[in-house]
Design a protein around this motif. Structure first.
Motif, short mmCIF file in Angstrom:
data_model
loop_
_atom_site.label_atom_id
_atom_site.label_comp_id
_atom_site.label_asym_id
_atom_site.label_seq_id
_atom_site.Cartn_x
_atom_site.Cartn_y
_atom_site.Cartn_z
N MET A 1 0.83 -1.20 0.00
CA MET A 1 0.00 0.00 0.00
C MET A 1 0.87 1.25 0.00
O MET A 1 1.98 1.25 0.51
N GLU A 2 0.35 2.31 -0.57
CA GLU A 2 1.06 3.58 -0.66
C GLU A 2 1.13 4.26 0.70
O GLU A 2 0.17 4.25 1.47
N GLU A 3 2.28 4.87 0.96
CA GLU A 3 2.48 5.53 2.26
C GLU A 3 1.71 6.86 2.32
O GLU A 3 1.77 7.66 1.40
N LEU A 4 1.02 7.07 3.43
CA LEU A 4 0.28 8.31 3.63
C LEU A 4 0.99 9.25 4.59
O LEU A 4 1.05 10.46 4.35
N LEU A 5 1.53 8.70 5.67
CA LEU A 5 2.11 9.52 6.73
C LEU A 5 3.47 8.95 7.14
O LEU A 5 3.62 7.75 7.31
N SER A 6 4.44 9.84 7.29
CA SER A 6 5.76 9.44 7.77
C SER A 6 6.16 10.37 8.92
O SER A 6 6.23 11.58 8.74
N VAL A 7 6.40 9.79 10.08
CA VAL A 7 6.83 10.54 11.27
C VAL A 7 8.28 10.14 11.55
O VAL A 7 8.58 8.96 11.70
N SER A 8 9.16 11.13 11.61
CA SER A 8 10.58 10.84 11.76
C SER A 8 11.17 11.65 12.92
O SER A 8 11.16 12.88 12.89
N ASP A 9 11.64 10.95 13.95
CA ASP A 9 12.33 11.55 15.10
C ASP A 9 11.53 12.71 15.69
O ASP A 9 12.07 13.77 15.99
#
Length: 323
Positions: A1-9
C-alpha cells in the motif's frame, strides 16, 4: 500500500518556566524522538499508560501543537515547512475524534451547526449541497435527519460521539486520529462505535491512528500497534504478533492486565513495581529499567535501539540484542 504519513524523530518538549521573569528551568519531554509510517487504508494503534505521550503525538501530527523537532510528512508534503495557507488547505485531509463526546461539542450549537461548521470554514459545500451533506453524514453514523435541530445535551454519550464522527467526516479526510474515541462510553456502546469506525473505514478508504489505553479496543480495529513508554516507542508490530507474542517486558505487563473473557483460561498477572518516572527528569539508559523485572547491566547506562527482530516486529530491549 502507498504511504500516507511518515513521522521521523518527532520530539515535543514543553518548557517549565519559573520566577518573575519566566525563565526556563527545565522541560517536560512528552514525546522524545519517535518514528513510524502509516499506509493508506491502514490503522495504527498508539497504546501505553497515561502520560506516555500518545495524545501529544496525535496533536503534534495534526499541528495542533508545534513539535520541538522532527519531521511529519503527510501525503508527500512536509508539514513543518508548509506556509499557513497551504497548511490550512491540508487540514481538510486530517481530522480528529476527541475523547470526551460532550466537552468536544459546543453546547450552544445544534447538530446541524456542529457538523456544518468545518464545511463553512473551508467553503466545501454551499446552499442545498451543504444540507444534503449533513443529512448524508448523519445517516451514515446512525442518526436521523430529524435530530439536526437538537443540541448536544439532548443526546446520549454514544450519540454525541456519533456526532463527533460525522463532524470528522464532513470534509472527506484521508486520515482520522481517534483520541480515546470510546473510553468515555459504556461497554455496550463501545462495541457499536468500534463497528461503526470499521464500516466507515472500509466505505471511505480512511486511515486511522487510534490512541487508546485499552488494548482490547485496539485489537478489533488496528492493523498494527505501537507501544509507547515515557515518550518513546518500545515495541511495534502487527496486532496479531503483539497479542500472541509480546516481546518487551512493558508490553507483556500491559497484555497481562487485559481482562480474560474465558474464566477458565489462566493468565499470570505481571505487577510492575514503582511508579512511572517523571518526564522532566527521565532515568538514563532504558527509561523502563527502574521497573523492569529483567533489568540487566547495560539497561541503566545506554538506551536500547528500536530493532526489527523479524517479521516486521520491532522492539527496543537488550533482551533481543539491541545496541
Amino acid at each position: 500500500m502507498e504511504e500516507l504519513l511518515s513521522v521521523s524523530d518527532l520530539k515535543v518538549h514543553f518548557p517549565i518556566k519559573k520566577g518573575f521573569f519566566s525563565r526556563i528551568a527545565g522541560h517536560v519531554h512528552a514525546v522524545n524522538g519517535i518514528s513510524f509510517n502509516l499506509k493508506k487504508g491502514e490503522s495504527i494503534g498508539l497504546v501505553g499508560e497515561s502520560g506516555c505521550g500518545k495524545t501529544t503525538t496525535g496533536l503534534a501530527i495534526l499541528r495542533l501543537i508545534k513539535p520541538t523537532s522532527g519531521k511529519v510528512i503527510f501525503d508527500g508534503m512536509e508539514m513543518a515547512r508548509m506556509p499557513k495557507p497551504r497548511l490550512r488547505s491540508l487540514r481538510r485531509q486530517m481530522q480528529i475524534i476527541f475523547q470526551d463526546p460532550f466537552s468536544s461539542l459546543n453546547p450552544r450549537m445544534t447538530v446541524n451547526q456542529i457538523i456544518g461548521d468545518p464545511i463553512d470554514v473551508h467553503g466545501a459545500y454551499r446552499g442545498r449541497e451543504r444540507e444534503e451533506r449533513i443529512v448524508y453524514l448523519m445517516e451514515k453514523v446512525g442518526l436521523t435527519p430529524e435530530q439536526r435541530r437538537r443540541y448536544p445535551h439532548e443526546f446520549s454519550g454514544g450519540q454525541r460521539q456519533r456526532i463527533g464522527i460525522a463532524r470528522a467526516l464532513a470534509l472527506n479526510p484521508m486520515l482520522i486520529i481517534g483520541d480515546e474515541p470510546v473510553s468515555a462510553l459504556d461497554v455496550s456502546i463501545q462495541a457499536q462505535i468500534i463497528n461503526l469506525l470499521i464500516d466507515l473505514q472500509q466505505e471511505f478508504k480512511l486511515s486511522y491512528i487510534i490512541i487508546a489505553h485499552d488494548l482490547a479496543v485496539v485489537e478489533h480495529i488496528c492493523d498494527r500497534v505501537i507501544v509507547m513508554y515515557l515518550g518513546k516507542i518500545v515495541e511495534m508490530a502487527s496486532y496479531r504478533d503483539l497479542y500472541i507474542n509480546p516481546k518487551h517486558p512493558y508490553t507483556q505487563a500491559l497484555m497481562s492486565a487485559v481482562p480474560e473473557t474465558d474464566p477458565r483460561a489462566g493468565r499470570d498477572r505481571i505487577i510492575l513495581k514503582g511508579d512511572v518516572p517523571s518526564p522532566i527528569d527521565q532515568p538514563p539508559g532504558c527509561h523502563f529499567h527502574p521497573r523492569c523485572p529483567h533489568r540487566m547491566e547495560p539497561c541503566d547506562r545506554a538506551e536500547p535501539v528500536l530493532k526489527d527482530i523479524g517479521d516486521h516486529h520491532d522492539v527496543a530491549c537488550y533482551l533481543y540484542g539491541s545496541d
